[in-house]
Design an enzyme around this catalytic site. Structure first.
Site, short mmCIF file in Angstrom:
data_model
loop_
_atom_site.label_atom_id
_atom_site.label_comp_id
_atom_site.label_asym_id
_atom_site.label_seq_id
_atom_site.Cartn_x
_atom_site.Cartn_y
_atom_site.Cartn_z
N PHE A 1 32.56 7.41 7.59
CA PHE A 1 31.39 6.69 7.09
C PHE A 1 30.07 7.37 7.41
O PHE A 1 29.06 7.07 6.78
CB PHE A 1 31.37 5.25 7.67
CG PHE A 1 30.82 5.17 9.07
CD1 PHE A 1 29.44 5.16 9.30
CD2 PHE A 1 31.65 5.10 10.18
CE1 PHE A 1 28.92 5.10 10.59
CE2 PHE A 1 31.15 5.03 11.47
CZ PHE A 1 29.77 5.04 11.67
N LYS B 1 38.86 10.64 -1.12
CA LYS B 1 38.91 9.24 -0.67
C LYS B 1 37.70 9.01 0.22
O LYS B 1 37.67 9.42 1.37
CB LYS B 1 40.21 8.98 0.10
CG LYS B 1 40.66 7.56 0.05
CD LYS B 1 40.23 6.58 1.07
CE LYS B 1 40.02 6.64 2.48
NZ LYS B 1 39.06 5.61 2.94
N GLU C 1 35.58 3.48 2.94
CA GLU C 1 35.35 2.21 2.22
C GLU C 1 33.99 1.60 2.57
O GLU C 1 33.46 0.78 1.83
CB GLU C 1 36.47 1.21 2.51
CG GLU C 1 36.65 0.79 3.97
CD GLU C 1 37.52 1.75 4.79
OE1 GLU C 1 37.48 2.97 4.54
OE2 GLU C 1 38.24 1.26 5.68
N SER D 1 37.83 9.45 13.17
CA SER D 1 38.04 9.26 14.61
C SER D 1 39.32 9.99 15.06
O SER D 1 40.22 10.27 14.24
CB SER D 1 38.17 7.78 14.91
OG SER D 1 39.25 7.24 14.17
N CYS E 1 29.02 13.19 14.78
CA CYS E 1 30.07 13.76 15.62
C CYS E 1 29.50 14.85 16.52
O CYS E 1 30.16 15.29 17.45
CB CYS E 1 31.19 14.32 14.76
SG CYS E 1 30.68 15.75 13.82
N GLU F 1 34.17 7.59 23.31
CA GLU F 1 33.16 7.82 22.27
C GLU F 1 32.51 6.48 21.93
O GLU F 1 33.21 5.54 21.53
CB GLU F 1 33.81 8.42 21.01
CG GLU F 1 32.78 8.72 19.93
CD GLU F 1 33.37 9.38 18.69
OE1 GLU F 1 34.51 9.07 18.32
OE2 GLU F 1 32.66 10.22 18.08
P1 NAD Z 1 37.72 6.35 10.95
O1 NAD Z 1 38.72 7.19 11.61
O2 NAD Z 1 37.69 4.90 11.25
O3 NAD Z 1 37.85 6.46 9.35
C1 NAD Z 1 37.92 7.71 8.69
C2 NAD Z 1 38.74 7.57 7.42
O4 NAD Z 1 40.07 7.16 7.77
C3 NAD Z 1 38.18 6.52 6.47
O5 NAD Z 1 38.25 7.02 5.16
C4 NAD Z 1 39.10 5.31 6.67
O6 NAD Z 1 39.29 4.58 5.49
C5 NAD Z 1 40.41 5.94 7.11
N1 NAD Z 1 41.15 5.13 8.10
C6 NAD Z 1 40.62 4.31 9.06
N2 NAD Z 1 41.60 3.77 9.81
C7 NAD Z 1 42.77 4.25 9.33
C8 NAD Z 1 44.13 4.06 9.70
N3 NAD Z 1 44.48 3.28 10.70
N4 NAD Z 1 45.08 4.72 8.99
C9 NAD Z 1 44.75 5.53 7.97
N5 NAD Z 1 43.47 5.74 7.58
C10 NAD Z 1 42.49 5.12 8.24
O7 NAD Z 1 36.28 7.04 11.25
P2 NAD Z 1 34.84 6.48 10.87
O8 NAD Z 1 34.52 5.31 11.74
O9 NAD Z 1 34.69 6.35 9.40
O10 NAD Z 1 33.93 7.73 11.30
C11 NAD Z 1 33.47 7.92 12.60
C12 NAD Z 1 34.36 8.86 13.37
O11 NAD Z 1 34.45 10.10 12.69
C13 NAD Z 1 33.82 9.20 14.76
O12 NAD Z 1 34.90 9.23 15.66
C14 NAD Z 1 33.23 10.59 14.58
O13 NAD Z 1 33.16 11.36 15.76
C15 NAD Z 1 34.18 11.17 13.59
N6 NAD Z 1 33.59 12.29 12.87
C16 NAD Z 1 34.01 13.54 13.20
C17 NAD Z 1 33.45 14.63 12.58
C18 NAD Z 1 33.87 16.03 12.96
O14 NAD Z 1 33.39 16.98 12.36
N7 NAD Z 1 34.75 16.19 13.93
C19 NAD Z 1 32.46 14.46 11.58
C20 NAD Z 1 32.08 13.15 11.26
C21 NAD Z 1 32.65 12.08 11.91
#
Ligand code: NAD
Length: 490
Positions: A157, A181, A184, A234, A289, A390
């Site tokens: 997000f 994708k 959401e 994450s 991140c 985090e």
């Molecule tokens: P998230 O892991 O909750 O969601 C990421 C994606 O995974 C979304 O599209 C979501 O729909 C999907 N998703 C969520 N839960 C899922 C599950 N149980 N099974 C399958 N798919 C699932 O992450 P977020 O809250 O959208 O983003 C923030 C996180 O992303 C933070 O931890 C941040 O550090 C990380 N991030 C990392 C980088 C990097 O370069 N390493 C860059 C941006 C964000």
């Protein structure tokens, strides 16, 4: 959070085979403007059937697209870049509206996204192979890079317009067809970008978009028609996606969460550094991140780092990111605000010293926004939840140490290793730090060590699962297979 039926809120469509089509969803997710609290859209939680339809469209488009010369493929990205420039402000405003970051931050992120398209336009050079004649008498050998087929990317997000661009331009310019994708929580800027791509007359099926949540992610990991998966989000989900996608025989790269350490040496130039350090912790309300999370002053740096950080936090103006003069926006959702506040409460109960408390921040003209003010804790230890987990919010945890070695040891002990920074005027200290840092993105007097589009982006340990990182040359490698031909002519 499934959304209630509301006639005034638009439900988003999927983009499949060159057309916007209704998802086969029965559940929906409300998209909010986090500064205001209003619902501004509904994301359909699409199904495995929707993913399958996108894969069919992408597979059908693949043979024609891979036969399109690479310089002709790049022309679509030149057009796309021009359209992004033309609609730059609208894109940035959409990012702010659905995510909450300030307009300046949104502009910066859109710019970084466009830069990925610019770099991918260099594919005619970047994709070149290599060869050698006479590897044996009369036998030549050459290598060409070929696209791998249908590929998919799953976005988080926090950078709605930028993160998808780490993948999309590199994937399609190398001749693959692509499924996106979006998160959401923030599907609106990605819908806008796909609209702009469509105006470039990209052949149907080359780029597809499927809205949804975990079911779409799992269907992407499992679908036999998809050859490679890129993920950003994450750590637990990154690990899950990497394992599930590779188990199904796909290439995968999964960028995970972070706990970033910012080390301040006594010889740091505090006057020039403090705004940069504050920006690292509080920029995008800490939802980066690459955001600083642990501030590690070494030796005598403690008092000055602490006092200046407190002053910098207090100087920030929290509010709606579209309001001029606002320097920090809300966090993404009410749930996330509560989570960040929960961490502040844990910090207090575990004995850290709260110097600036963001829990009580209110924004008068935005009473329903999801605001948490900049927060500063002192005397945090790595054993506390705020010193270990985090938070992904505007919370700075100061953890004083005696030596640089102690700071490095603390970083090494942490399972995440995304980014880290040091502030110093000593070349020796900077060199030691960069050499021994576990994180893969290192800043020296830089607060947010974000590799530009022509360098690899990604961390190590639990912050990255895979080998080839996002964008740059790694992006080209990830999306291509190196085919070796050995030939003899009689
Ligand atoms: P998230 O892991 O909750 O969601 C990421 C994606 O995974 C979304 O599209 C979501 O729909 C999907 N998703 C969520 N839960 C899922 C599950 N149980 N099974 C399958 N798919 C699932 O992450 P977020 O809250 O959208 O983003 C923030 C996180 O992303 C933070 O931890 C941040 O550090 C990380 N991030 C990392 C980088 C990097 O370069 N390493 C860059 C941006 C964000």
């Amino acid at each position: 959070m499934p959304g209630a039926e509301r006639s005034d809120v638009r439900t988003l469509d999927n983009f499949i085979g060159g057309r916007w089509v209704e998802a086969r969803a029965t559940e929906f997710f409300d998209v909010h403007n986090p500064a205001v609290g209003d619902i501004i859209g509904r994301t359909p939680l699409s199904t495995a059937d929707d993913v399958d339809a996108a894969v069919q469209a992408a597979a059908q488009a693949f043979p024609g697209w891979r036969d399109t010369p690479v310089n002709a493929r790049a022309q679509y990205l030149y057009k796309f870049k021009a359209l992004c420039e033309q609609h730059f402000e609208a894109l940035a405003r959409t990012v702010t509206t659905e995510h909450g970051k300030t307009l300046d931050e949104a502009r910066g992120s859109v710019r970084r996204g466009i830069e990925c398209a610019e770099v991918a336009c260099g594919a005619p050079s970047l994709m070149q192979g290599f060869g050698l004649e006479d590897i044996s008498k009369g036998v030549d050998c050459h290598v060409v890079r070929q696209p791998i087929g249908v590929v998919a990317a799953i976005a988080p997000f926090n950078f709605p317009a930028m993160v998808p661009m780490w993948f999309l331009p590199f994937a399609i310019v190398t001749g693959n067809t692509f499924i996106l994708k979006p998160s959401e929580q923030v599907p609106l800027s990605q819908r806008m970008m796909v609209d702009l791509l469509q105006q470039c007359d990209l052949p149907p099926g080359v780029v597809n978009l499927v809205n949804g949540g975990r079911d779409v992610v799992n269907a992407i990991c499992d679908h036999p028609g998809i050859r490679a998966v890129s993920f950003v989000g994450s750590t637990p989900v990154a690990r899950h996606v990497y394992q599930r996608a590779t188990h199904a025989g796909k290439r995968a790269q999964a960028l995970g969460g972070a706990k970033n350490f910012v080390v301040v040496m006594p010889d740091a130039d505090f006057d020039r550094s403090i705004d940069i350090i504050s920006e690292s912790f509080y920029g995008c309300a800490g939802e980066r991140c690459l955001a600083g999370s642990m501030l590690i002053p070494v030796g005598d740096a403690h008092r000055e780092a602490r006092d200046r950080m407190v002053a910098a936090a207090k100087a920030l103006k929290v509010g709606d990111g579209t309001t001029p003069g606002v320097t920090m926006g809300p966090v993404i959702s009410a749930g996330h605000r509560d989570k960040v506040i929960g961490y502040i409460e844990k910090g207090l109960s575990e004995g850290a010293q709260l110097l600036v408390d963001g829990r009580t921040t209110r924004v008068e003209d935005r009473p329903n926004g999801y605001f948490v003010g900049p927060t500063v804790f002192d005397n945090v230890s790595a054993k506390m939840a705020i010193g270990h987990e985090e938070i992904f919010g505007p919370v700075a945890s100061i953890c004083p140490v005696k030596t640089l070695d102690e700071a490095i040891a603390m970083m090494k002990a942490h399972p995440n290793a995304n980014a880290t920074s040091i502030f110093t005027s000593s070349g020796k200290a900077a060199r030691e730090f960069a050499k021994h840092a576990t994180a893969s993105m290192v800043g020296v007097n830089i607060g947010v060590a974000a590799p530009m589009a022509y360098f690899p982006f990604g961390g190590a340990k639990d912050s990255f699962f895979g080998d080839l990182k996002a964008h740059g040359r790694d992006g080209i490698e990830f999306y291509t297979d190196k085919k070796v031909t050995i030939s003899r002519w009689f």
